[in-house]
Design an enzyme around this catalytic site. Structure first.
Site: not given
Length: 219
Positions: A90-91, A98, A107, A134
Site C-alpha cells: 500500500d502506498i 492526491n 494517477d 493505491e
C-alpha cells in the site's frame, strides 16, 4: 496486389457419367477475405480478454486476474506441496498526496509505482496486480517466507529510491510503501481468504509501526 498471398479453398467433387471415364469437378475459391476476417475476430477476442484482465491505469493485472491466479496457485501448491507467498503493498498516505497534487498526478504516481514494482519480478508465474485504489498484491509461487521478505524489502527500498516528492502535510519527504507478507506452506495449508487475511494484517501492522516497512504474519 503484388506480394500478397492468396488464400484459396479447393473442393473436388467426383462425377459419374454412365459409359464415360470417371470425371471430377475441381472448384477453386478465393477465401482470403474470410480467412482475414476470422483472424481479425480471433485477434479482437484475444485483445478483449487481455483488457478484461488488465488494469486500465497501470497496465498490470487487475483484481479479476489476481483472483483467478490466486485460485490457480493455491491448487497448484496443494498438488505440489510447495510454498506460496503473498505480498500486500500500500502506498503510504496516498489520500493527502492526491489532495495536494491532484488526481492526475496521483494517477501518474500510481502507474510509476506499479511499473517499478513489476520490473522487480522476473519469473513467469510471479504476478503483481492492482488490488484496489493505491493497493497492490503480489503472488509468489514456490517462494518461502525468507526470500519473500527479502523481495518485499527490496521493493520497499526501490520505491523509496524513486524519490517522488510527497505532500508536505504528511511529514515524509518522499512517497513510500508499506508491505505485508504471508506465506502458505504444507504445514499451514491456508485457503485464499486465510492467506489474504494474514497478508492484510501484516500490512496494517506495518502501517501502525510507522509505515515504510515490511511486516510478516503467518496464516
Amino acid at each position: 496486389e503484388r506480394g500478397d498471398r492468396l488464400q484459396q479453398a479447393v473442393a473436388v467433387t467426383p462425377i459419374e457419367i454412365p459409359g464415360q471415364p470417371r470425371h471430377c469437378l475441381i472448384q477453386v475459391s478465393d477465401v482470403s477475405f474470410a480467412v482475414h476476417r476470422e483472424r481479425l475476430l480471433r485477434d479482437q477476442a484475444l485483445e478483449l480478454r487481455l483488457q478484461s484482465y488488465s488494469d486500465g491505469l497501470t497496465g498490470i493485472a487487475n483484481r479479476r486476474h489476481f483472483d483467478a491466479a490466486m485460485d490457480n496457485e493455491i491448487r497448484r501448491a496443494k498438488r505440489a506441496g510447495g510454498p506460496l507467498s503473498l505480498l500486500m503493498i500500500d502506498i503510504d498516505c496516498f489520500k493527502p498526496y492526491n489532495d495536494h497534487y491532484g488526481h492526475q498526478l496521483g494517477d501518474e504516481t500510481l502507474a510509476k509505482v506499479a511499473h517499478a514494482l513489476s520490473a522487480m519480478l522476473h519469473r513467469p508465474l510471479d504476478l503483481i496486480a492492482r488490488y484496489g485504489g493505491e493497493e497492490f498484491a503480489v503472488i509468489l509461487p514456490d517462494i518461502g517466507e525468507t526470500p519473500s521478505r527479502q523481495l518485499a524489502e527490496a521493493m520497499r527500498s526501490c520505491i523509496e529510491q524513486l524519490a517522488i516528492p510527497h505532500a508536505p502535510s504528511v511529514g515524509a519527504a518522499h512517497v513510500t510503501v508499506s508491505i505485508g507478507v504471508a506465506t502458505r506452506t504444507a504445514r499451514n495449508a491456508a485457503e485464499p481468504p486465510m492467506l489474504l487475511g494474514a497478508a492484510d494484517r501484516a500490512l496494517y501492522a506495518a502501517k501502525r509501526a510507522g509505515r515504510n516497512r515490511v511486516t510478516v504474519e503467518n496464516p
